[in-house]
Structures are given as structure tokens and as C-alpha cells.
Design a protein around this motif. Structure first.
Motif, mmCIF file in Angstrom:
data_model
loop_
_atom_site.group_PDB
_atom_site.id
_atom_site.type_symbol
_atom_site.label_atom_id
_atom_site.label_comp_id
_atom_site.label_asym_id
_atom_site.label_seq_id
_atom_site.Cartn_x
_atom_site.Cartn_y
_atom_site.Cartn_z
ATOM 1 N N ALA A 176 0.849 -1.200 0.000
ATOM 2 C CA ALA A 176 0.000 0.000 0.000
ATOM 3 C C ALA A 176 0.876 1.238 0.000
ATOM 4 C CB ALA A 176 -0.901 0.006 1.235
ATOM 5 N N MET A 177 0.479 2.203 -0.819
ATOM 6 C CA MET A 177 1.251 3.442 -0.944
ATOM 7 C C MET A 177 0.311 4.547 -1.419
ATOM 8 S SD MET A 177 4.844 3.608 -3.067
ATOM 9 C CE MET A 177 5.089 1.852 -3.140
ATOM 10 N N THR A 178 0.696 5.786 -1.231
ATOM 11 C CA THR A 178 -0.154 6.848 -1.782
ATOM 12 C C THR A 178 -0.127 6.757 -3.311
ATOM 13 O OG1 THR A 178 1.657 8.450 -1.765
ATOM 14 C CG2 THR A 178 0.189 8.448 0.146
ATOM 15 N N ARG A 179 -1.212 7.205 -3.909
ATOM 16 C CA ARG A 179 -1.371 7.076 -5.369
ATOM 17 C C ARG A 179 -0.188 7.702 -6.111
ATOM 18 N NH1 ARG A 179 -5.648 5.902 -8.602
ATOM 19 N NH2 ARG A 179 -7.080 5.760 -6.856
ATOM 20 N N LEU A 180 0.232 8.891 -5.664
ATOM 21 C CA LEU A 180 1.313 9.582 -6.372
ATOM 22 C C LEU A 180 2.658 8.863 -6.211
ATOM 23 C CD1 LEU A 180 2.470 11.882 -8.015
ATOM 24 C CD2 LEU A 180 2.443 13.327 -5.982
ATOM 25 N N GLU A 181 2.989 8.482 -4.972
ATOM 26 C CA GLU A 181 4.275 7.804 -4.755
ATOM 27 C C GLU A 181 4.293 6.457 -5.499
ATOM 28 O OE1 GLU A 181 6.906 8.987 -2.605
ATOM 29 O OE2 GLU A 181 5.833 10.805 -2.015
ATOM 30 N N ALA A 182 3.140 5.781 -5.523
ATOM 31 C CA ALA A 182 3.047 4.502 -6.243
ATOM 32 C C ALA A 182 3.340 4.708 -7.726
ATOM 33 C CB ALA A 182 1.662 3.887 -6.054
ATOM 34 N N ALA A 183 2.834 5.818 -8.270
ATOM 35 C CA ALA A 183 3.077 6.110 -9.693
ATOM 36 C C ALA A 183 4.566 6.398 -9.924
ATOM 37 C CB ALA A 183 2.222 7.297 -10.139
ATOM 38 N N LEU A 184 5.185 7.125 -8.984
ATOM 39 C CA LEU A 184 6.586 7.522 -9.162
ATOM 40 C C LEU A 184 7.526 6.328 -9.236
ATOM 41 C CD1 LEU A 184 6.764 10.552 -6.688
ATOM 42 C CD2 LEU A 184 6.716 10.636 -9.180
ATOM 43 N N CYS A 185 7.188 5.245 -8.510
ATOM 44 C CA CYS A 185 8.111 4.103 -8.491
ATOM 45 C C CYS A 185 7.559 2.913 -9.266
ATOM 46 C CB CYS A 185 8.483 3.719 -7.059
ATOM 47 S SG CYS A 185 7.120 3.092 -6.100
ATOM 48 N N SER A 186 6.645 3.190 -10.218
ATOM 49 C CA SER A 186 5.971 2.078 -10.899
ATOM 50 C C SER A 186 6.770 1.504 -12.069
ATOM 51 C CB SER A 186 4.584 2.522 -11.373
ATOM 52 O OG SER A 186 4.723 3.605 -12.259
ATOM 53 N N SER A 187 7.731 2.242 -12.609
ATOM 54 C CA SER A 187 8.495 1.731 -13.761
ATOM 55 C C SER A 187 9.828 2.478 -13.872
ATOM 56 C CB SER A 187 7.702 1.954 -15.061
ATOM 57 O OG SER A 187 7.613 3.346 -15.330
ATOM 58 N N GLU A 188 10.718 1.958 -14.708
ATOM 59 C CA GLU A 188 11.998 2.647 -14.934
ATOM 60 C C GLU A 188 11.766 4.067 -15.454
ATOM 61 O OE1 GLU A 188 14.570 -1.297 -16.280
ATOM 62 O OE2 GLU A 188 13.898 0.123 -17.803
ATOM 63 N N GLU A 189 10.767 4.183 -16.336
ATOM 64 C CA GLU A 189 10.504 5.495 -16.953
ATOM 65 C C GLU A 189 9.988 6.492 -15.912
ATOM 66 O OE1 GLU A 189 9.560 2.590 -18.167
ATOM 67 O OE2 GLU A 189 10.609 2.482 -20.091
ATOM 68 N N ASP A 191 -0.539 -2.567 -4.602
ATOM 69 C CA ASP A 191 -1.868 -3.193 -4.636
ATOM 70 C C ASP A 191 -2.958 -2.262 -4.134
ATOM 71 O OD1 ASP A 191 -0.976 -6.036 -5.246
ATOM 72 O OD2 ASP A 191 0.241 -5.532 -3.495
ATOM 73 N N ILE A 192 -2.639 -1.494 -3.087
ATOM 74 C CA ILE A 192 -3.651 -0.591 -2.513
ATOM 75 C C ILE A 192 -3.158 0.844 -2.675
ATOM 76 C CG2 ILE A 192 -4.894 0.089 -0.411
ATOM 77 C CD1 ILE A 192 -4.427 -2.745 0.664
ATOM 78 N N LEU A 193 -3.938 1.646 -3.401
ATOM 79 C CA LEU A 193 -3.568 3.049 -3.609
ATOM 80 C C LEU A 193 -4.273 3.906 -2.562
ATOM 81 C CD1 LEU A 193 -3.858 3.117 -7.497
ATOM 82 C CD2 LEU A 193 -1.749 3.082 -6.153
ATOM 83 N N ILE A 194 -3.495 4.673 -1.827
ATOM 84 C CA ILE A 194 -4.055 5.542 -0.781
ATOM 85 C C ILE A 194 -4.277 6.917 -1.397
ATOM 86 C CG2 ILE A 194 -3.639 6.550 1.503
ATOM 87 C CD1 ILE A 194 -1.607 4.173 1.946
ATOM 88 N N ASP A 195 -5.516 7.387 -1.337
ATOM 89 C CA ASP A 195 -5.829 8.711 -1.885
ATOM 90 C C ASP A 195 -5.645 9.783 -0.818
ATOM 91 O OD1 ASP A 195 -6.517 8.494 -4.668
ATOM 92 O OD2 ASP A 195 -8.139 7.180 -4.004
ATOM 93 N N SER A 196 -5.518 11.030 -1.269
ATOM 94 C CA SER A 196 -5.192 12.097 -0.309
ATOM 95 C C SER A 196 -6.281 12.277 0.748
ATOM 96 C CB SER A 196 -4.905 13.404 -1.040
ATOM 97 O OG SER A 196 -5.907 13.640 -1.975
ATOM 98 N N GLU A 197 -7.531 11.900 0.429
ATOM 99 C CA GLU A 197 -8.597 12.076 1.437
ATOM 100 C C GLU A 197 -8.747 10.855 2.357
ATOM 101 O OE1 GLU A 197 -8.981 12.098 -1.821
ATOM 102 O OE2 GLU A 197 -10.621 10.777 -2.447
ATOM 103 N N ASP A 198 -8.014 9.773 2.075
ATOM 104 C CA ASP A 198 -8.124 8.564 2.903
ATOM 105 C C ASP A 198 -7.471 8.789 4.271
ATOM 106 O OD1 ASP A 198 -9.330 7.339 0.791
ATOM 107 O OD2 ASP A 198 -7.578 6.170 0.170
ATOM 108 N N GLU A 199 -8.266 8.603 5.329
ATOM 109 C CA GLU A 199 -7.717 8.800 6.686
ATOM 110 C C GLU A 199 -7.385 7.485 7.360
ATOM 111 O OE1 GLU A 199 -10.659 11.162 8.680
ATOM 112 O OE2 GLU A 199 -10.148 12.937 7.501
#
Ligand SMILES: [Zn+2]
Length: 303
Positions: free
Chosen positions: A84-97, A123-131
Motif C-alpha cells: 500500500a502506498m499513496t497514489r502519487l508515490e506509487a506512480a513515481l516508483c511504478s516503472s523505470e521510466e 496493490d492498494i492506492l491511498i488517496d489524499s482524502e483517505d484517513e
């Protein structure tokens, strides 16, 4: 490496460099908060987990830096760990590109050579409003603490122990750190202050400490970063390009730069201080013959 019981079912792996907290779901299963460095820490962390008969049920990452996500894929493959990671950080480390886009200035080959263990499938994307985040039948609280990285979070375990990741650094690290990193310094300061409003039993700092009260640590962290910014400001005693500032900073901070990779890393750290000084209007950027030059902002003289 050793395991420290912080409070209740909240523990920490002390890797020497870092505290990696975990929450014990039951006798066998644990949820890691970050997964450590892939290259230097993997063997030790894995051995400790095996020796205790644990299975990594899941990993909640504070942010996508290589020393925090480096064993994500290892435990995903070994234990089928849910990540589980925040949506943005998950995107940043999702591929070499995406890693190349995040770090800028590195070639794809250099990304492969230096950041391979950073690439992670979430697997689990944490959104900014998720508490809240449920994992393995227990609920963790999520506190957004951006600044050190774009969407850094702090995580509160069911024992009311908060893992603050890299939002704070310990006194020991402050003594040794020449150029600490923050993605956006001014935002990081707000997150540091936000942490001091939390009413938690214990605060775990990744590099590296466990505190029951962080009020002084927050103030001292902010003062430390501001002092570093002041020293960067002081070396810019005439209009300089970024490269000239870097040369002056390397000299002033006595930093050993022996590889292209290290130079890029230091440059990235320094740029966040330059950005901050522009943001608070202590520096002014100007274009001169096609080059951007930075100079100390002239103070208005009062009449
Ligand atoms: Zn970090």
C-alpha cells in the motif's frame, strides 16, 4: 540487526542505519511500515524475519525512496505481501521510466544501475482524502505529511504509535548530515509542525529514533534545515549559475563527490534549498546570455 518492542504489538527492526517499524497481526503475520534498502539491508532484514517465523502480510510505505521501498518486490514475491502506498508515490516508483521522470538528469541506464530496487508494484492506492487503511483486519491511521517527498505519509498503528518516516530526522543524523533532503522545504516544514499536534504514545523516526515527545525535535529540525539554507544563501555572494552554486556548496560543505551519480544526488538536494530561498524571496533568478543566474535579493533600504 535486532528487533525492538516499541509499544504493544508495534515493533521496530533496527538495521543499524534505519528503524523499520512493524505491527504484529498475530504470532506469524506482520505488517511492515516501509521495507528498507534492497541492496545492503535485504539479507539482514529477511534473516531476522525468518528467524522469528514471521510472514510479511503487507507493507505500508511512507514514501517511495529507495531506502524505504527497496524490499517491496522481494517480500511480494516471497510472502505475497500486499503493498500500500499513496497514489502519487506509487506512480513515481511504478516503472523505470517513472523513476527517470521523477529524478530528472539520470539516463535510463543510470536508473537501471542505481534505482532498480525502487521499482514497485502497488496493490492498494491511498488517496489524499483517505484517513484510514485496513490491512490484515486492523486499521492504521494515515496522516498526510508531504514535503520530504511529494506525497509522504505518516502512519499510526492500532497502538497509537506513529511512524513519521523521513518527516523528521534524529539528532544523531543532524550531526552527520551535510545536506539533508526535502522535495519542497516549505511544505515539509508545515508537515513537521503538524506532527507536533499529534497525541501519540511514541514517535518513530526512520533515521533513527523513538521519542515520546517531539516538540523540541520538530523545532530543532526546522532550525537545522533553515541553517543549511542560510549557508547555501551565503555562498551565493555574486550572480551564479546552478553549476557555480554547486561548486561553491561542495566546497563550503566539504562534500566528497567522486562519481556522476553522487554529483546528481547532491545537485538535487541543493536545488531544493535554492528553490526554497527563491520562494521566501531571499534569492532572485535572472536570465543572462541564455543562462539562469541566481543572486541574493537586494534588500529595500528604508528612508
Ligand atoms: Zn526519504
Amino acid at each position: 540487526m535486532e528487533i525492538i518492542n516499541v509499544f504493544g504489538n508495534t515493533y521496530c527492526i533496527d538495521t543499524g542505519m534505519t528503524y523499520i517499524p512493524f505491527y504484529k497481526l498475530n504470532e506469524k503475520e506482520i505488517v511492515l511500515l516501509d521495507s528498507g534498502y534492497g541492496n545492503s539491508e535485504r539479507e539482514g532484514i529477511n534473516m531476522l524475519i525468518d528467524d522469528n517465523g514471521y510472514r510479511v502480510y503487507g507493507i505500508i510505505n511512507s514514501h517511495a525512496h529507495i531506502d524505504h521501498v527497496g524490499n517491496n518486490m522481494f517480500f511480494k514475491e516471497k510472502d505475497k505481501a500486499i503493498i500500500a502506498m499513496t497514489r502519487l508515490e506509487a506512480a513515481l516508483c511504478s516503472s523505470e521510466e517513472s523513476v527517470k521522470a521523477y529524478f530528472g538528469g539520470h539516463t535510463l541506464k543510470s536508473v537501471r544501475g542505481h534505482f532498480e530496487t525502487m521499482i514497485s508494484e502497488t496493490d492498494i492506492l491511498i488517496d489524499s482524502e483517505d484517513e484510514l487503511l485496513e490491512m490484515g483486519g486492523v486499521v492504521f491511521k494515515i496522516i498526510p505529511t508531504p514535503g520530504h517527498s511529494p506525497a509522504h505519509i505518516s502512519i499510526i498503528t492500532p497502538d497509537n504509535v506513529v511512524y513519521v518516516g523521513d518527516t523528521l530526522i534524529s539528532y544523531e543524523v543532524m550531526r552527520g548530515a551535510k545536506m539533508p533532503y526535502a522535495f519542497i522545504l516549505s511544505v515539509d516544514f508545515l508537515s513537521k509542525k503538524k506532527l507536533s499536534t499529534l497525541n501519540c504514545e511514541h514517535f518513530i523516526v526512520a533515521h533513527k529514533g523513538i521519542y515520546s515527545n517531539i516538540e523540541n525535535l520538530v523545532d530543532d529540525n526546522i532550525a537545522f534545515y533553515k541553517h543549511r539554507a542560510q549557508r547555501v544563501y551565503d555562498v551565493i555572494n555574486k550572480p551564479m549559475t546552478l553549476e557555480e552554486i554547486l561548486r561553491a556548496v561542495i566546497c563550503e560543505f566539504d562534500i566528497n563527490v567522486k562519481s556522476i551519480h553522487k554529483q546528481r544526488v547532491i545537485n538535487r538536494m541543493m536545488c531544493s534549498f535554492v528553490d526554497y530561498l527563491i520562494e521566501i524571496e531571499q534569492l532572485t533568478a535572472e536570465i543572462e546570455n541564455g543562462f539562469i543566474k541566481y543572486r541574493q535579493t537586494e534588500k529595500e533600504t528604508s528612508v
